[in-house]
Scaffold this motif. Structure first.
Motif, short mmCIF file in Angstrom:
data_model
loop_
_atom_site.label_atom_id
_atom_site.label_comp_id
_atom_site.label_asym_id
_atom_site.label_seq_id
_atom_site.Cartn_x
_atom_site.Cartn_y
_atom_site.Cartn_z
N SER A 1 -21.01 19.85 1.42
CA SER A 1 -20.37 21.11 1.84
C SER A 1 -20.37 22.14 0.72
CB SER A 1 -18.94 20.84 2.31
OG SER A 1 -18.92 20.01 3.44
N ASP A 2 -20.24 21.69 -0.53
CA ASP A 2 -20.18 22.62 -1.66
C ASP A 2 -21.42 23.51 -1.75
OD1 ASP A 2 -18.48 20.37 -1.97
OD2 ASP A 2 -18.22 20.83 -4.09
N LYS B 1 -16.93 16.56 0.40
CA LYS B 1 -17.19 16.51 1.83
C LYS B 1 -18.67 16.73 2.10
CE LYS B 1 -12.70 18.29 3.41
NZ LYS B 1 -12.01 19.36 4.19
N LEU B 2 -19.10 16.24 3.25
CA LEU B 2 -20.43 16.52 3.75
C LEU B 2 -20.29 17.37 5.00
CD1 LEU B 2 -22.24 13.05 3.45
CD2 LEU B 2 -22.45 15.01 1.93
N ARG B 3 -21.29 18.21 5.23
CA ARG B 3 -21.31 19.07 6.41
C ARG B 3 -22.45 18.61 7.31
NH1 ARG B 3 -19.91 24.17 7.87
NH2 ARG B 3 -18.75 24.39 5.93
N GLN B 4 -22.17 18.47 8.61
CA GLN B 4 -23.20 18.04 9.54
C GLN B 4 -23.01 18.74 10.88
OE1 GLN B 4 -23.73 13.81 9.80
NE2 GLN B 4 -25.34 13.92 11.34
N GLY C 1 -19.82 21.61 14.57
CA GLY C 1 -19.92 21.55 13.12
C GLY C 1 -18.71 20.84 12.53
N LEU C 2 -18.96 19.88 11.63
CA LEU C 2 -17.88 19.14 10.97
C LEU C 2 -18.12 19.12 9.47
CD1 LEU C 2 -17.45 16.00 13.28
CD2 LEU C 2 -16.03 18.06 13.23
N SER C 3 -17.05 19.17 8.71
CA SER C 3 -17.10 19.00 7.26
C SER C 3 -16.05 17.96 6.90
CB SER C 3 -16.80 20.33 6.56
OG SER C 3 -16.83 20.18 5.16
N ARG C 4 -16.51 16.78 6.51
CA ARG C 4 -15.63 15.64 6.33
C ARG C 4 -16.08 14.80 5.13
NH1 ARG C 4 -13.44 18.12 9.86
NH2 ARG C 4 -12.70 17.42 11.89
#
Length: 436
Positions: free
Chosen positions: A127-128, A230-233, A414-417
């Motif tokens: 996410s960064d 976090k990762l964004r997917q 969209g999720l950032s987790r």
């Protein structure tokens, strides 16, 4: 990039202020009403639109950029509040927004050496990495000579306009840049409408909300600190899959209010419950969202026309075998109670701030966006955007939702987790669709 790295900053090539045309712009003052006030201390809303536009740096700076500046000037002539300021004089009757000749929108031109194809994918990405594209990110880095594409970053205060308002602005700017003039905005109904008197306030909500704000302690969103860890997917769901999800719920809960919005949100809400651990099966969980409450007026309205919708259930019910169906049913019933209330959508609105204050500390997640919004329709003259992202969801437990780029009638979630949570949702997502 590892999960602990600070995002590579962008090189700022230029910062400038874009003003509406002084020969057409005039001072504008309008009150901030009860629809706007709840968003005063909401975190800034950030959107990213990536366009596949291979070109050299000189071509972009000498040909494309001047046209973007000119089209932004023309567009702002119709969106004056976006260039103005929110005024909060605590000793007056209430807040208002004001545009004065000379006010402007800040435009930052920056260049990043991030991998364009990587950022515009749907796979998990740190996410960064996206903050090299978010407005006002400082710092410098290595500059490549040729561009792979362009990213437009938008940051706005929510109190000046909801998603519908800002999407309208983005499309208006795209139209002016593509066609070279603003005449088409009227035909496409993109010109905003500022008159707050179209919204009735028989219950005195403006005064009630403003008094609450004056008495409350100001709690602003903390600044973003890196790493986010976090990762964004992006998860894409087709029109057929959405319909199958709706059929699946309707078979088990016939007669309920089931829509594309309810089933997509239910999938995420249920997943969060399966991840959270608790000793109490009765602990509540709520996904607060907002419903469109825009009145019937000519043209679009540049403001917030939203009604709060709160759905609640228990951890025990949502993590069970019928958790997805329960979640969809709860969200649908909450929307039904508010949007289709016989007494009107604002019935009980005087209690909304206090009711949502009680939810602080509970397991919440929100929804940014709507199945109605199609940002992939914003064409600046280079074709449709390659990818839309919503960095705003990094700071809380929200999900983003918009129309799919590649599938007619489909949606993008969209999720950032954290990595483990994101992987688990991917498994649940695949599992749920596999049952259809």
């Amino acid at each position: 990039m590892s999960m602990v790295e600070i995002p590579t900053p962008a090189v700022v090539l230029e910062r400038c202020d874009i003003q509406p045309s002084p020969d057409t712009a005039a001072e504008l003052t309008r009150p901030i009403i009860h629809f706007d006030m709840p968003w005063f201390y909401f975190h800034p809303v950030q959107r990213l639109l990536f366009f596949d536009l291979p070109c050299s740096k000189p071509h972009f700076l000498e040909t494309i950029l001047p046209k973007l500046k000119e089209s932004l000037t023309q567009t702002l002539n119709h969106f004056l509040p976006l260039a103005g300021n929110i005024i909060q004089p605590l000793n007056s009757r209430g807040p208002f927004f004001r545009f004065a000749v000379g006010d402007s929108v800040s435009l930052t031109i920056a260049e990043s050496n991030s991998d364009f194809n990587h950022l515009t994918g749907n796979h998990p990405r740190v996410s960064d990495e996206f903050y090299a594209c978010v407005p006002q990110l400082p710092g410098e880095t290595y500059v490549r000579r040729h561009h792979h594409g362009v990213c437009f970053g938008f940051t706005n205060h929510h109190a000046i306009g909801d998603a519908s308002s800002i999407v309208r602005f983005i499309k208006a700017w795209a139209s002016v840049n593509k066609f070279g003039h603003d005449a088409k905005l009227i035909d496409d109904k993109l010109v905003p409408y500022y008159d707050r008197t179209a919204v009735e306030d028989p219950e005195g909500l403006d005064k009630i909300y403003w008094n609450l704000i004056k008495r409350s302690r100001v709690v602003e969103s903390p600044p973003i600190s890196f790493p986010l860890n976090k990762l964004r997917q992006t998860f894409v769901i087709t029109k057929d899959e959405v319909q199958k999800l709706k059929n699946f719920v309707q078979e088990k809960r016939p007669g309920k209010h089931i829509t594309s919005f309810t089933v997509t949100c239910a999938m995420v809400w249920r997943r969060k419950q399966r991840r959270w651990r608790t000793t109490s099966q009765n602990s509540s969980a709520s996904p607060p969202t907002a419903a469109d409450a825009e009145p019937a007026v000519t043209g679009g309205v540049l403001r917030n026309c939203l009604a709060f919708v709160k759905a609640e259930s228990t951890h025990g019910l949502l993590k069970g075998n019928d958790g997805f169906v329960t979640a969809a049913e709860c969200i649908g019933e909450a929307i039904q109670r508010t949007v289709y209330n016989e007494k009107g959508i604002l019935d009980g609105a005087e209690k909304w701030p206090l009711e949502f204050g009680k939810l602080i500390g509970k397991r919440l997640f929100g929804v940014a966006g709507s199945p109605r919004f199609d940002l992939y329709d914003a064409d600046y003259g280079w074709g449709r955007p390659k990818k839309f992202e919503s960095p705003s969801i990094d700071g809380d437990t929200s999900m983003s939702l918009c129309k799919s780029r590649d599938f007619e009638g489909g949606l993008e979630i969209g999720l950032s987790r954290p990595e483990k949570d994101l992987s688990a949702f991917a498994a649940i997502f695949t599992e749920q669709l596999g049952k259809l």
